[in-house]
Design an enzyme around this catalytic site. Sequence first.
Site, PDB file in Angstrom:
ATOM      1  N   HIS A  55      -3.954  -4.878  -0.401  1.00 50.94           N
ATOM      2  CA  HIS A  55      -3.421  -5.310   0.827  1.00 50.94           C
ATOM      3  C   HIS A  55      -3.615  -6.850   1.090  1.00 50.94           C
ATOM      4  O   HIS A  55      -4.534  -7.428   0.857  1.00 50.94           O
ATOM      5  CB  HIS A  55      -4.351  -4.723   2.012  1.00 50.94           C
TER       6      HIS A  55
ATOM      7  N   GLU B 284      -2.798  -8.867   3.240  1.00 51.14           N
ATOM      8  CA  GLU B 284      -3.237  -9.301   4.637  1.00 51.14           C
ATOM      9  C   GLU B 284      -4.716  -9.372   4.648  1.00 51.14           C
ATOM     10  O   GLU B 284      -5.283  -9.824   5.381  1.00 51.14           O
ATOM     11  CB  GLU B 284      -2.578  -8.589   5.712  1.00 51.14           C
TER      12      GLU B 284
ATOM     13  N   CYS C  96       0.807  -1.376  -0.089  1.00 53.17           N
ATOM     14  CA  CYS C  96       0.167   0.000  -0.093  1.00 53.17           C
ATOM     15  C   CYS C  96       0.919   1.158  -0.140  1.00 53.17           C
ATOM     16  O   CYS C  96       1.682   1.470  -0.946  1.00 53.17           O
ATOM     17  CB  CYS C  96      -1.090   0.089   0.996  1.00 53.17           C
TER      18      CYS C  96
END
Length: 207
Positions: A187, A189, A83
Amino acid sequence: MTLALIDYGAGNLHSVANALRAAGAEDVAITANPDVVRAADRIVLPGVGSFRACAEGLWGIHGMVEAMTERVHVGGAPFLGICVGMQLLATRGLEHGVTRGLDWIEGQVQRIERTDPEIKIPHMGWNDVNLGRKDPAQGLIDPGEAYFLHSYHFQPDDGATVAAMTDHGGGLVAAVAKDNVVGVQFHPEKSQGYGLSLLARFLEWKP
């Protein structure tokens, strides 16, 4: 293998650390210590918020940028920016004025232009990750769907450094890569199986 996850006050560090461990990382060091970074086998730079705030946080840690540069560009450690951590690879960011970036991949980060009134900014949610004909990431990025959340986007000067694109009222860069450095705008995650697969490949990546 030691993985340094850089803590400079700008990132959902524990979510990224948990995802890295779920992807197979055994030794994740969340660190603001340049010496730990200098000794790491791999480096991850997360980032959430504005380019300026993230840049100020990173440069605010004495010796951190120098340690990253030495380990990545001299030592050859694989590097992943996530990001705003990816955006910091640019020469400059144009959020809240002009702010210098790492200049590891030449280009600038600028606001997403609204070309269609139906298009919402920030670009938020799941979107496709599409690969180009060239693959500067050396097989690290797969096509698929990932989770995005950003209002600014990276425009590299050299199109050969673009590893993947997405579409949000027009093409936006989803990933960049150059040598042993890769950055993703999305992202991992938050991208469930797709993101964990990417992180697992990064842990094995030998650029």
